[in-house]
Design a protein around this motif. Structure first.
Motif, PDB file in Angstrom:
ATOM      1  N   SER A  59       0.817  -1.221   0.000  1.00  0.00           N
ATOM      2  CA  SER A  59       0.000   0.000   0.000  1.00  0.00           C
ATOM      3  C   SER A  59       0.844   1.263   0.000  1.00  0.00           C
ATOM      4  O   SER A  59       0.338   2.336  -0.330  1.00  0.00           O
ATOM      5  CB  SER A  59      -0.923   0.020   1.225  1.00  0.00           C
ATOM      6  OG  SER A  59      -1.841  -1.022   1.125  1.00  0.00           O
ATOM      7  N   HIS A  99      -2.605  -5.704   3.847  1.00  0.00           N
ATOM      8  CA  HIS A  99      -3.997  -6.158   3.882  1.00  0.00           C
ATOM      9  C   HIS A  99      -4.044  -7.569   4.449  1.00  0.00           C
ATOM     10  O   HIS A  99      -3.041  -8.290   4.443  1.00  0.00           O
ATOM     11  CB  HIS A  99      -4.616  -6.122   2.482  1.00  0.00           C
ATOM     12  CG  HIS A  99      -4.882  -4.723   2.018  1.00  0.00           C
ATOM     13  ND1 HIS A  99      -6.094  -4.096   2.190  1.00  0.00           N
ATOM     14  CD2 HIS A  99      -4.077  -3.826   1.416  1.00  0.00           C
ATOM     15  CE1 HIS A  99      -6.024  -2.861   1.698  1.00  0.00           C
ATOM     16  NE2 HIS A  99      -4.804  -2.673   1.224  1.00  0.00           N
ATOM     17  N   ALA A 141      -8.610 -10.722   2.855  1.00  0.00           N
ATOM     18  CA  ALA A 141      -8.858  -9.735   1.789  1.00  0.00           C
ATOM     19  C   ALA A 141      -8.070 -10.080   0.524  1.00  0.00           C
ATOM     20  O   ALA A 141      -8.570  -9.953  -0.596  1.00  0.00           O
ATOM     21  CB  ALA A 141      -8.475  -8.331   2.281  1.00  0.00           C
ATOM     22  N   ASP A 157      -5.417  -2.799   8.050  1.00  0.00           N
ATOM     23  CA  ASP A 157      -5.947  -4.140   7.853  1.00  0.00           C
ATOM     24  C   ASP A 157      -4.810  -5.156   7.730  1.00  0.00           C
ATOM     25  O   ASP A 157      -4.993  -6.249   7.225  1.00  0.00           O
ATOM     26  CB  ASP A 157      -6.772  -4.074   6.550  1.00  0.00           C
ATOM     27  CG  ASP A 157      -7.569  -5.333   6.311  1.00  0.00           C
ATOM     28  OD1 ASP A 157      -7.911  -5.994   7.298  1.00  0.00           O
ATOM     29  OD2 ASP A 157      -7.831  -5.657   5.142  1.00  0.00           O
TER      30      ASP A 157
END
Ligand code: FNR
Length: 387
Positions: free
Chosen positions: A95, A124, A128, A195
């Motif tokens: 990310s 994540h 997910a 997350d």
């Protein structure tokens, strides 16, 4: 390809097909810190150089007047047939390169039919990433905690979510001296952690609360630090402890970060299914030998007993041919698609990997190689110069 450019205009982000320009293009697209994290290495980046020089020391000897009009890149690894021998190397905290992150890359990996190896340091959750990967092939990379309960929780989640193969990274029980990160005082976990694998792990969450009296959400910086300590504890495991993983993972088990033939033999003795000959892309022990340099010796030592995979320094199609010719059964690609991710999100990552696949396909044909078995030892020779 040549008439239209790699992709029709305005359909995909333009990711350069020149491996020597890709890093500079990513530098323009990324924040200084994200760029330092992906492009940086350990120490003075001598092992990163060695990885590239090792490829330059092996040359392909092309064969003529063979029918290679239609190439077949299909490969079987651990009894599973894949469309090609390439894999997405595990890369953490995606990310910080683009908001598409791991779910985005897992989705395009599925589209390409290339296995996505999910990192324990992902931004994540396992659930997910599995959802984004859908029916695509996926493996799970473990940064191996010393806490057995947390380890078992991660393995159970990986199993339940369809990750077929476990890749245990041995070379990163502590983070290396990485000047580009140190100078930026950069803790990659701090951004985009909401997350993350660790934060979403129920056992880690419970233990964190027991130890600190706080929920993970109460102080994400402190929790990020605690999670980092869990997986990069500063203390290596022992060979004997591999038995624990073997006992608790019934799928293919792979040890990543093998450099010495004696360690490869030890891995075989512990009953693992595969090894990745790797120096972590020159990000851990600077001064370590180029990864490809050790591949032939390791294949000679254990190639008939275990599946040998390879990474570190792969940038082109011919690099893949060389690694396969020297006995690797699969080739993990790291930075190139990560640069693509930074440049153009998941479409950029896809363009970078697709380019590498097309380059491999085209280069095999021109070298007179029709299929992966044809990437054999007689196709390459070591030279004294490294041009
Ligand atoms: C990595 N690598 C890595 N390996 C791993 O087992 N778990 C991880 O979380 C990460 N994270 C990671 C982040 C970044 C930014 C990079 C560049 C690399 C190492 C990776 O799996 C692989 O071994 C190398 O990237 C291979 O070298 P090349 O292809 O980058 O030269």
């Amino acid at each position: 390809i040549y008439a239209q450019g790699t992709f029709p205009p305005n359909t995909l982000p333009t990711v350069t097909t020149d491996p020597n320009k890709l890093e500079a293009q990513a530098e323009k697209a990324l924040s200084a810190r994200s760029y330092a994290y992906v492009a940086g290495g350990a120490g003075e980046r001598a092992t990163m150089d060695a990885n590239r020089l090792a490829f330059r020391q092996w040359k392909i000897i092309p064969r003529m007047l063979r029918d290679t009009t239609h190439r077949d890149l299909r490969t079987t690894i651990f009894g599973q047939q894949y469309d090609s021998p390439l894999l997405f190397a595990p890369i953490g905290v995606q990310s910080i390169f683009h908001e598409d992150g791991e779910p985005g890359v897992a989705s395009i990996a599925a589209e390409l039919g290339v296995p996505y190896i999910m990192s324990t340091a992902s931004s994540h959750s396992i659930e997910a990433v599995a959802a984004a990967s859908g029916a695509g092939p996926r493996w799970f990379q473990l940064y191996w905690p010393h806490d057995e309960e947390i380890t078992l929780s991660l393995l159970a989640r990986a199993k339940e979510n369809g990750f077929s193969t476990l890749v245990v990274t041995l070379d990163t029980w502590a983070l290396a001296w990485r000047p580009w990160d140190l100078d930026g005082a950069y803790v990659p976990f701090i951004k985009g952690v909401g997350d993350a694998v660790g934060f979403s792990d129920p056992v880690f969450r419970r233990k964190y609360k027991e130890a600190s009296g706080k929920e993970v959400e109460d102080d994400v910086v402190a929790a990020a630090y605690a999670w980092t300590q869990t997986v990069f504890s500063g203390r290596a495991h022992s060979w004997a402890e591999v038995d624990f993983l073997r006992k608790h993972w019934d799928g293919p088990l792979v040890l990543k970060g093998i450099q010495h033939p004696a360690d490869a033999r030890e891995a075989v003795a512990r009953g693992v299914d595969g090894i990745v000959v790797s120096n972590h892309g020159g990000r851990q022990c600077d001064g370590a030998i180029g990864s490809l340099t050790m591949l032939p010796e390791i294949v000679e030592a254990v190639g008939d007993k275990v599946t040998v995979l390879f990474d570190s320094g792969v940038r082109t199609g011919v690099d893949c041919i060389k690694a396969l010719a020297l006995g690797a059964k699969g080739v993990l690609v790291g930075r190139p698609w990560c640069y693509g991710l930074g440049i153009g999100g998941k479409a950029g990552a896809k363009a970078a990997m697709q380019g590498l696949l097309a380059d491999l396909d085209q280069s095999m044909g021109l070298a007179g190689i029709r299929d992966i078995a044809g990437c054999s030892r007689e196709m390459v020779r070591k030279v004294e110069y490294a041009g």
